[in-house]
Design a protein around this motif. Sequence first.
Motif, PDB file in Angstrom:
ATOM      1  N   PHE A 119       0.830  -1.197   0.000  1.00  0.00           N
ATOM      2  CA  PHE A 119       0.000   0.000   0.000  1.00  0.00           C
ATOM      3  C   PHE A 119       0.868   1.252   0.000  1.00  0.00           C
ATOM      4  O   PHE A 119       1.924   1.294   0.649  1.00  0.00           O
ATOM      5  CB  PHE A 119      -0.927   0.022   1.213  1.00  0.00           C
TER       6      PHE A 119
ATOM      7  N   ARG B 252      -2.197   2.326   7.040  1.00  0.00           N
ATOM      8  CA  ARG B 252      -3.468   2.190   7.747  1.00  0.00           C
ATOM      9  C   ARG B 252      -3.337   2.816   9.127  1.00  0.00           C
ATOM     10  O   ARG B 252      -2.364   2.560   9.848  1.00  0.00           O
ATOM     11  CB  ARG B 252      -3.823   0.705   7.877  1.00  0.00           C
TER      12      ARG B 252
ATOM     13  N   ASP C 107      -7.823   3.478   5.730  1.00  0.00           N
ATOM     14  CA  ASP C 107      -7.473   2.081   5.508  1.00  0.00           C
ATOM     15  C   ASP C 107      -7.610   1.792   4.018  1.00  0.00           C
ATOM     16  O   ASP C 107      -8.717   1.842   3.476  1.00  0.00           O
ATOM     17  CB  ASP C 107      -8.395   1.155   6.305  1.00  0.00           C
TER      18      ASP C 107
ATOM     19  N   GLU D 211      -7.699  -0.861   2.596  1.00  0.00           N
ATOM     20  CA  GLU D 211      -8.580  -2.014   2.404  1.00  0.00           C
ATOM     21  C   GLU D 211     -10.040  -1.695   2.719  1.00  0.00           C
ATOM     22  O   GLU D 211     -10.916  -2.538   2.528  1.00  0.00           O
ATOM     23  CB  GLU D 211      -8.127  -3.174   3.286  1.00  0.00           C
TER      24      GLU D 211
ATOM     25  N   GLY E 239     -11.377  -1.161   5.697  1.00  0.00           N
ATOM     26  CA  GLY E 239     -11.857  -1.784   6.924  1.00  0.00           C
ATOM     27  C   GLY E 239     -12.115  -0.789   8.041  1.00  0.00           C
ATOM     28  O   GLY E 239     -11.672   0.361   8.007  1.00  0.00           O
TER      29      GLY E 239
ATOM     30  N   ASN F  90       0.758  -3.033   4.843  1.00  0.00           N
ATOM     31  CA  ASN F  90       0.420  -4.343   4.316  1.00  0.00           C
ATOM     32  C   ASN F  90      -0.977  -4.746   4.803  1.00  0.00           C
ATOM     33  O   ASN F  90      -1.509  -4.154   5.750  1.00  0.00           O
ATOM     34  CB  ASN F  90       1.456  -5.373   4.777  1.00  0.00           C
ATOM     35  N   PRO F  91      -1.598  -5.733   4.162  1.00  0.00           N
ATOM     36  CA  PRO F  91      -2.924  -6.177   4.620  1.00  0.00           C
ATOM     37  C   PRO F  91      -2.921  -6.466   6.110  1.00  0.00           C
ATOM     38  O   PRO F  91      -1.962  -7.025   6.652  1.00  0.00           O
ATOM     39  CB  PRO F  91      -3.167  -7.441   3.788  1.00  0.00           C
ATOM     40  N   ARG F  92      -4.006  -6.072   6.764  1.00  0.00           N
ATOM     41  CA  ARG F  92      -4.045  -6.218   8.225  1.00  0.00           C
ATOM     42  C   ARG F  92      -3.902  -7.673   8.663  1.00  0.00           C
ATOM     43  O   ARG F  92      -3.498  -7.945   9.802  1.00  0.00           O
ATOM     44  CB  ARG F  92      -5.316  -5.591   8.795  1.00  0.00           C
TER      45      ARG F  92
END
Length: 359
Positions: free
Chosen positions: A12, A16, A133, A135, A137, A329-331
């Motif tokens: 990303f 986040r 975020d 993503e 979220g 990075n993705p959570r």
Amino acid sequence: MATTAEYRLGEFTFPRGWFMVATSEEVTSVPVGVRYFGEDWVLYRGQSGRAYMVEAYCPHMGTHLANNHTSYIVKDKEHVEGESIRCPYHGWRFGPDGKCDDIPYSPAAIPKAACLKSWKLIERAGCIWTWYDPEGGEPDYDLPAFENYGAPGWVNWNVRALGELASHPQEIVDNMADKAHLGPVHGSIDMVLFENEFDGVTCRQILTAGHKTLAGDGSEPMTNDTWYAGPGILQSVMIGEYPSHMLIAHTPVDDGVVKVWYGLLVKVPNDTPTEADRAIAAGYEQAGVDAFAQDFEIWGNKRACIHPMMVQGDGPFHKVRIWYKQFYNPRERAAEFQGRVNGRMVTKGTQQDPWTEAA
């Protein structure tokens, strides 16, 4: 300036977390344009006094919803109606959820695509905060409570916008491990302790040291407890004659550019601060701004440090950078990065931890 990709932080571009977008006093019923996370936004207050942030450009014909002073929508004070904002070009009105709720000249149904991206905001401690975020979220950790703000005996901070800095936030977060700059840049002397602790989304630095001016000859060392709660909000508590609670917030504007704010709460003798108390607090605040300006000047005049050339006596830059990656990075990978750094690390080269190991 360097980009997130050059630092190899993750997939990303922006991290986040919770981020500051304005001071409370900056957001009024007059919409104002801002830019964060590589996009343009509009901040405004509705009739209720609640603050909102929505996408800046009207989906109808691309008009900026804030940057206008001459339209009769603005002159007739129709720019904000209730909790909604009107486009100054054709008068389309959008609610705080971003959905168009009025096209004044059209009898047709409002198109479903007539909507703006909108952000959830929290107003706390004299500032406006948002959750970002990539993503999409919900928050996976809480916005800090800033407990001392408004508490008896504390003079509230006057948060200052220090402007934009052409530096990737990685360079700012690196300060958490940077033991060696504290003497040359900030005047620390007779360092007793420098340690870092990593715990989930929190990165902490404990410093006990004297100071060339604030602590005289160093006979009365000061202790600073400094921590990040997520990637963009730093707080620091200093114990002394007048305890203080510092805020430094930095929010990505574009990839490699941040906007920075500074504030300082000061504990004074009286539960209801007097004018004399406020004057003392203002002096401490200015001293804090001046100290932070020392870092600001360094960051604004250095090239990107993609690979630090670490030597014995440097703090754990590598651990700080691993900790920081969790936000890019993705959570679902957060625990992976946390597991590589969680714990306490003491940097040698201080009175408490000298170069020679104790027998």
